[in-house]
Scaffold this active site. Structure first.
Site, PDB file in Angstrom:
ATOM      1  N   PRO A 124       0.947  -1.233   0.047  1.00 21.16           N
ATOM      2  CA  PRO A 124       0.081  -0.047  -0.166  1.00 21.16           C
ATOM      3  C   PRO A 124       0.909   1.250  -0.046  1.00 21.16           C
ATOM      4  O   PRO A 124       2.049   1.102   0.683  1.00 21.16           O
ATOM      5  CB  PRO A 124      -0.835   0.002   1.344  1.00 21.16           C
ATOM      6  CG  PRO A 124       0.118  -0.876   2.415  1.00 21.16           C
ATOM      7  CD  PRO A 124       0.991  -1.737   1.495  1.00 21.16           C
ATOM      8  N   GLY A 125       0.484   2.187  -0.676  1.00 18.96           N
ATOM      9  CA  GLY A 125       1.216   3.556  -0.774  1.00 18.96           C
ATOM     10  C   GLY A 125      -0.032   4.644  -0.303  1.00 18.96           C
ATOM     11  O   GLY A 125       0.277   5.106   0.944  1.00 18.96           O
ATOM     12  N   ARG A 126      -0.993   4.707  -1.128  1.00 15.51           N
ATOM     13  CA  ARG A 126      -1.891   5.977  -0.972  1.00 15.51           C
ATOM     14  C   ARG A 126      -2.327   5.532   0.328  1.00 15.51           C
ATOM     15  O   ARG A 126      -2.946   6.420   1.506  1.00 15.51           O
ATOM     16  CB  ARG A 126      -2.999   5.785  -2.002  1.00 15.51           C
ATOM     17  CG  ARG A 126      -4.104   6.783  -1.683  1.00 15.51           C
ATOM     18  CD  ARG A 126      -5.266   6.614  -2.424  1.00 15.51           C
ATOM     19  NE  ARG A 126      -4.609   6.013  -3.938  1.00 15.51           N
ATOM     20  CZ  ARG A 126      -4.298   6.934  -5.057  1.00 15.51           C
ATOM     21  NH1 ARG A 126      -4.349   8.223  -4.818  1.00 15.51           N
ATOM     22  NH2 ARG A 126      -3.817   6.545  -6.002  1.00 15.51           N
ATOM     23  N   ARG A 160      -3.043  16.290  -8.815  1.00 14.51           N
ATOM     24  CA  ARG A 160      -4.124  15.340  -9.067  1.00 14.51           C
ATOM     25  C   ARG A 160      -5.422  15.828  -9.507  1.00 14.51           C
ATOM     26  O   ARG A 160      -5.923  15.071 -10.704  1.00 14.51           O
ATOM     27  CB  ARG A 160      -4.359  14.430  -7.722  1.00 14.51           C
ATOM     28  CG  ARG A 160      -3.112  13.614  -7.256  1.00 14.51           C
ATOM     29  CD  ARG A 160      -3.367  12.753  -6.146  1.00 14.51           C
ATOM     30  NE  ARG A 160      -4.362  11.598  -6.507  1.00 14.51           N
ATOM     31  CZ  ARG A 160      -5.599  11.449  -6.293  1.00 14.51           C
ATOM     32  NH1 ARG A 160      -6.278  12.267  -5.750  1.00 14.51           N
ATOM     33  NH2 ARG A 160      -6.018  10.409  -6.658  1.00 14.51           N
ATOM     34  N   TYR A 183      -5.701  13.793 -13.066  1.00 15.01           N
ATOM     35  CA  TYR A 183      -6.480  12.607 -12.929  1.00 15.01           C
ATOM     36  C   TYR A 183      -8.236  13.044 -12.830  1.00 15.01           C
ATOM     37  O   TYR A 183      -9.059  11.922 -12.529  1.00 15.01           O
ATOM     38  CB  TYR A 183      -6.372  11.798 -11.808  1.00 15.01           C
ATOM     39  CG  TYR A 183      -4.859  11.182 -11.705  1.00 15.01           C
ATOM     40  CD1 TYR A 183      -4.266  10.457 -12.910  1.00 15.01           C
ATOM     41  CD2 TYR A 183      -4.173  11.459 -10.721  1.00 15.01           C
ATOM     42  CE1 TYR A 183      -3.037   9.836 -12.486  1.00 15.01           C
ATOM     43  CE2 TYR A 183      -2.908  11.067 -10.427  1.00 15.01           C
ATOM     44  CZ  TYR A 183      -2.270  10.262 -11.366  1.00 15.01           C
ATOM     45  OH  TYR A 183      -1.226   9.611 -11.102  1.00 15.01           O
ATOM     46  N   CYS A 224      -0.881  29.266 -15.503  1.00 16.68           N
ATOM     47  CA  CYS A 224      -1.582  29.652 -16.938  1.00 16.68           C
ATOM     48  C   CYS A 224      -2.080  28.424 -17.603  1.00 16.68           C
ATOM     49  O   CYS A 224      -1.393  28.182 -18.546  1.00 16.68           O
ATOM     50  CB  CYS A 224      -0.838  30.498 -17.593  1.00 16.68           C
ATOM     51  SG  CYS A 224      -0.483  32.290 -16.871  1.00 16.68           S
TER      52      CYS A 224
END
Ligand SMILES: *Cc1c(COP(=O)(O)O)cnc(C)c1O
Length: 462
Positions: A298-300, A336, A340, A378
């Protein structure tokens, strides 16, 4: 009622609050102390990442409780900050690294010996050179390999140590197509060739495991594809243990089924039922041959809800279509949403002023207003949210962007020549700056001659 009030109410999912006194399955953005966050922003400026190491430890503990017999490896790419690595190491997890740089950081944080795992994804030559070099001093390190080619390249460098074979199980899961790896040809040896490739590898290396990672963001709806991946890996382990000729089978120590444990970004989304996922995983992989353990990466899950990003409102612009709230954090600080289309909860902590200069009411006393929160970059895609109901933002308000501890600072960059933000770690309640805010001078430190003509003569120290 404002949006932040709504998030503060007990949510529909009772399990969310059941263990609130101890170790709840998720920490929502509404669970953070508004006063504490406001104090940190005043003291250290914005944008500011806040990472709570106590919450990191709780997440490690929940993983270990749910998977008591498994090797738990933290995928360090979610957050490589030293303070986080130290906390994770102390909590007993191993480190899974995706590059030489991550191996270097993990080593520096004390992940020596058997606690170091390097997953080579199309590894650059320099990364292989470095890791083979490290393996001389750390022979218990494991290299996870996703292509036969990479095995050849390791052998060319004289490596004959511990290898884990990464398999492409042909099933993927994940919250966005860009994070689904299980089915993508880029990752792993195709399932049909995996057994043969593993046996071949065992002739040249100490093959200790097989590995698959389906992608990031397994949520309750995607349990079936997770189960399928795990079942295939169990099958492969049994196949390897039971060869059809006389060659001795590779002596596998573990079956690593990857990471991807989901975190509820949306306020109303229930948290992952980790014990249920663990049970489903154990069931699907069984029966494992004697001496073979389960491993997860696991990371998140370890860091996501331990972090928030604090940002200040600079401009409020009513337009015919929407109310645009300009803040000082953008896609360079938190990529993110732009990359995503990811949802991050946002809570207005208030503190701003009305256009006449008077104090704005506390967020609880403002009406929920649909707004677009936009950063200073921008790029049209530089928004943290669109059409989101927030307690009507005023200039100077502080916003807390929640569940920002994973792939947050880690993906921060200097596009538009914006220095990266500072980060504060909370440890047993005490705050310490663990990454200072970058300066304008930091932007050109790697550039030759960039400071040649500075009138003030301060050069790179500016
Ligand atoms: C990214 C990654 C992980 C962790 O994924 P999360 O979604 O953060 O849990 C685990 N294993 C490998 C090989 C990865 O690339």
């Amino acid at each position: 009622m404002s949006d932040c009030d709504a998030a503060a109410e007990p949510t529909a999912e009772p399990s969310d609050r059941d263990t609130a006194a101890g170790n709840p399955p998720v920490r929502r953005v509404s669970d953070w102390s508004a006063d504490r966050l406001a104090d940190l922003a005043s003291e250290h400026g914005t944008p500011l990442y806040v990472q709570d190491l106590d919450r990191v430890r709780e997440n490690c503990e929940r993983l270990r409780d749910a998977f008591p017999d498994a090797d738990v490896r933290y995928a360090v790419k979610a957050h490589t900050g030293r303070a986080v690595l130290d906390a994770v190491r102390e909590a007993g997890l191993d480190a899974e690294c995706a590059s030489a740089g991550e191996v270097d950081r993990a080593l520096a944080a004390g992940f020596g010996g058997g606690r170091l795992h390097y997953t080579a994804v199309n590894p650059p030559a320099g990364d292989l050179d470095y890791v083979v070099d490290v393996a001389e001093a750390e022979p218990d390190l494991t290299v996870t390999v996703g292509a036969v080619d990479t095995l050849d390249r390791l052998a060319e460098r004289g490596y004959d140590g511990r290898v884990c074979v990464r398999v492409n199980p042909g099933v993927g899961a994940g919250h966005h197509e860009k994070v689904r790896t299980g089915g993508a040809a880029k990752f792993g040896i195709p399932y049909d060739r995996a057994a043969a490739a593993t046996r071949d590898a065992a002739e040249r290396f100490d093959v200790v495991g097989i590995h698959a990672h389906a992608g990031s963001g397994i949520d309750p709806d995607q349990l079936d594809s997770h189960r399928e991946l795990v079942a295939r890996m169990g099958e492969l382990a049994r196949e390897l243990a039971d060869p059809d000729d006389d060659t001795p089978p590779p002596d596998i120590e573990y079956v690593d089924v990857g990471g991807g444990f989901g975190v509820p970004y949306e306020e109303e989304e229930p948290p992952l039922d980790l014990p249920a996922v663990a049970e489903a995983t154990r069931e699907a992989v069984a029966p494992l041959p004697a001496g073979v353990d389960l491993a997860i990466e696991p990371g998140r899950y370890v860091v996501a809800d331990a972090g928030v990003l604090l940002t200040r409102v600079n401009t409020v612009k009513p337009t015919p279509d929407e109310r645009v709230v300009g803040v000082d954090a953008g896609m360079t600080d938190l990529l993110r949403p732009a990359m995503y289309d990811a949802y991050h909860p946002i809570r207005n902590l208030g503190g701003g002023r009305e256009s006449d200069g008077s104090d704005a009411p506390t967020p609880e006393d403002r009406s929920a207003t649909p707004v677009t929160v936009a950063g200073p970059i921008c790029e049209t895609g530089d928004t943290l949210c669109t059409d989101r109901a927030l307690a009507d933002p005023a200039r100077g308000d502080l916003l807390a962007v929640g569940i920002a501890g994973a792939y947050g600072y880690e993906m921060a960059n200097q596009y538009n020549s914006r220095p990266r933000p500072a980060e504060v770690a909370l440890d047993d309640g005490t705050a310490a700056v663990v990454r200072r805010r970058e300066t304008l001078g930091d932007l050109t430190t790697v550039e030759r001659d960039a400071n040649r003509n500075r009138a003030d003569g301060t050069g790179a120290d500016r």
